[in-house]
Scaffold this active site. Structure first.
Site, PDB file in Angstrom:
ATOM      1  N   ASP A 134       0.602  -1.388  -0.243  1.00  0.00           N
ATOM      2  CA  ASP A 134       0.007   0.044   0.826  1.00  0.00           C
ATOM      3  C   ASP A 134       0.899   1.342   0.019  1.00  0.00           C
ATOM      4  OD1 ASP A 134      -2.653  -1.735   0.505  1.00  0.00           O
ATOM      5  OD2 ASP A 134      -2.210  -1.840   2.272  1.00  0.00           O
ATOM      6  N   ARG A 135       1.909   1.078  -0.479  1.00  0.00           N
ATOM      7  CA  ARG A 135       2.948   2.011  -0.719  1.00  0.00           C
ATOM      8  C   ARG A 135       3.906   2.807   1.040  1.00  0.00           C
ATOM      9  NH1 ARG A 135       3.043   0.322  -5.099  1.00  0.00           N
ATOM     10  NH2 ARG A 135       2.978   1.680  -6.994  1.00  0.00           N
ATOM     11  N   LEU A 136       3.137   1.854   1.499  1.00  0.00           N
ATOM     12  CA  LEU A 136       3.620   2.696   3.372  1.00  0.00           C
ATOM     13  C   LEU A 136       5.269   1.684   2.924  1.00  0.00           C
ATOM     14  CD1 LEU A 136       1.304   1.629   5.305  1.00  0.00           C
ATOM     15  CD2 LEU A 136       1.785   3.711   4.236  1.00  0.00           C
TER      16      LEU A 136
END
Length: 211
Positions: free
Chosen positions: A189-191
């Protein structure tokens, strides 16, 4: 061309500070060995960014040839555009991008020439064709055709066919002495996980950064 739907999901489990070595050079060595074991193409290829007096950034790919606690070394023509910019502003940034491992390493620091002795040692270890190539290419200069370059190479090849290729005084190594080293690991999740080491009073301090 709209690329908004071109995306990839990162699947790694993430990176925690407990997973990192307190010494960023040792951490770099660990990740570099991982890149070699993964059989990545040219794992020592790195983007080198420099900025000259005109304040226009320039970037190109060079090959890392050695590294240790002092820094990261590559070789080039001392009359090239990058050399001119380094002379004007002795600071640089490096970026290793290993997408197959969902990893990046960013290095920022000061840059200077290595000793002539160390440059000569590496030059003598190069294949003869690469040694001749160092003499032939006036790096970054405009040339009329590739055939002219090949003609010069053939001439130099014949000239040194029976002897050693002399060491060119306009060619050698640079070392980037790091001040900041960042390790980036892709996350779901692009974390993404980002940790940066900063050199303060000869000691490395590590911090987590927002993705």
């Amino acid at each position: 061309m709209d690329l908004s739907q071109l995306r990839r999901k990162y699947t790694t489990k993430g990176l925690e500070i407990k997973d990192l070595d307190s010494n960023p050079i040792k951490q770099f060595e660990t990740w570099f060995k991982n890149a070699i074991d993964a059989k990545l193409l040219e794992p020592n290829a790195m983007s080198l960014a420099t900025v000259g007096n005109d304040m226009m950034p320039s970037i190109r790919t060079v090959l890392l040839k050695t590294f240790d606690e002092q820094g990261f070394v590559f070789f080039t023509n001392y009359k090239s555009k990058k050399a001119e910019q380094i002379e004007q502003n002795p600071k640089a940034a490096l970026l290793f991008t290993w997408l197959e491992l969902e990893r990046q390493i960013k290095i920022e620091g000061t840059i200077e020439k290595i000793s002539t002795t160390d440059s000569l040692k590496y030059f003598l270890s190069r294949p003869k064709g690469s040694q001749i190539g160092a003499w032939v290419s006036h790096q970054s200069e405009i040339i009329s055709s590739r055939s002219l370059l090949e003609q010069k190479f053939d001439e130099m090849k014949k000239k040194f066919v029976k002897g050693e290729v002399p060491f060119p005084s306009f060619w050698g190594g640079y070392i980037i002495k790091p001040i900041h080293i960042e390790f980036w690991q892709g996350g779901q999740d692009r974390l993404h996980d980002r940790f940066t080491y900063t050199l303060k009073d000869n000691n490395w301090e590590v911090s987590r950064l927002a993705p």
